[in-house]
Design a protein around this motif. Structure first.
Motif, short mmCIF file in Angstrom:
data_model
loop_
_atom_site.label_atom_id
_atom_site.label_comp_id
_atom_site.label_asym_id
_atom_site.label_seq_id
_atom_site.Cartn_x
_atom_site.Cartn_y
_atom_site.Cartn_z
N ALA A 1 -45.79 4.76 41.13
CA ALA A 1 -45.75 3.34 40.76
C ALA A 1 -46.64 3.05 39.56
CB ALA A 1 -46.15 2.48 41.94
N GLY A 2 -47.55 3.98 39.23
CA GLY A 2 -48.40 3.80 38.06
C GLY A 2 -49.88 3.78 38.32
N ALA A 3 -50.34 4.08 39.55
CA ALA A 3 -51.77 4.10 39.83
C ALA A 3 -52.47 5.16 39.00
CB ALA A 3 -52.01 4.35 41.32
N ASP A 4 -53.65 4.83 38.49
CA ASP A 4 -54.45 5.78 37.72
C ASP A 4 -55.32 6.65 38.62
OD1 ASP A 4 -53.84 4.75 34.93
OD2 ASP A 4 -54.67 2.93 35.84
N VAL A 5 -55.65 6.12 39.79
CA VAL A 5 -56.54 6.82 40.73
C VAL A 5 -55.98 6.66 42.14
CG1 VAL A 5 -58.88 6.94 41.70
CG2 VAL A 5 -58.57 6.30 39.31
N VAL A 6 -55.97 7.73 42.91
CA VAL A 6 -55.70 7.63 44.34
C VAL A 6 -56.98 8.02 45.08
CG1 VAL A 6 -53.21 7.94 44.25
CG2 VAL A 6 -54.66 9.95 44.34
#
Length: 243
Positions: free
Chosen positions: A162-167
């Motif tokens: 979805a486009g998250a930079d960090v998990v």
């Protein structure tokens, strides 16, 4: 001498300007070191004040376009998203990665209205499970590790796509902090060229009453101490990280 292929890539550590600033030597107390927690609810127009945290509210996706731009102007550089689902929950947290998940919608909204923000997503099942624990359980109520790892990896992958930079795997279990969940997520088929940065979220904040009130994530029975690393257990953390 024959070269050996790299076992991992470092690109995720500096693909975003804020992530690059985190890699600098030394520690400072500046805006880019602070992450603003956002508690995202299903109702897109909701603003729900959190009684135990004065000044903090849960927001629906449609509110983010008004809430975030002034904060970015004041120096905000990153946010940490927590889903607070109000719909049906089940034993495996199926709602954590459905396409109309509020967190997934929030990622896309933030990318549109505040593209400079680094977006981190809390990866845990407790808000989405009927029992309120961080993984999938055996019949006796204990954590079933293999399906829990696989399920959390699915959620992390959905946020990354979805486009998250960090998990950020805040479940803080030994198998998660020891690196087993993270490779599981990265072994999943990748449909995007960009890999998210993995930051291990700490558990002390998540264990406090006000935070659980904001995230509505208290377990239905028992507690999480039997499978979460103790917050002060630096020796255990070092052993887990070295595995």
């Amino acid at each position: 001498m024959e070269s050996t292929p790299a076992s991992h890539r470092l690109h995720s550590g500096y693909n975003h300007q804020v992530a690059r600033s985190w890699q600098e030597i030394g520690a400072t107390l500046q805006a880019n070191n602070l992450m603003y927690p956002l508690f995202i609810v299903d109702d897109p127009d909701a603003v729900q004040p959190v009684a135990s945290m004065p000044g903090v509210s849960r927001y629906g996706v449609n509110q983010l376009e008004q809430v975030l731009p002034p904060l970015v102007q004041d120096g905000l550089t990153s946010v940490l998203l927590f889903g607070v689902p109000e719909g049906q929950k089940d034993e495996r947290g199926s709602g954590a990665d459905v396409p109309d998940n509020a967190v997934i919608k929030a990622i896309r909204t933030i990318k549109s209205c505040c593209p400079s923000l680094l977006i981190a997503c809390d990866v845990c099942l407790c808000p989405y499970t009927s029992h309120g624990h961080c993984g999938i359980l055996h019949e006796d109520g204990t954590i079933n590790n293999p399906p829990s790892i696989a399920r959390l990896a699915e959620v992390a992958l959905a946020y990354a796509q979805a486009g998250a930079d960090v998990v950020a795997p805040s479940d803080m279990m030994d198998w998660s902090c020891g690196g087993h969940q993270i490779p599981a997520g990265r072994r999943r088929p990748r449909r995007s060229l960009r890999r998210p940065l993995v930051r291990r979220a700490s558990s002390p904040a998540a264990s406090t009453g006000p935070f659980r009130d904001a995230a509505k994530s208290a377990p239905a029975f028992g507690d999480r101490r039997c499978y979460q690393l103790p917050p002060g257990g630096r020796g255990l953390a070092a052993r887990a990280a070295a595995r």
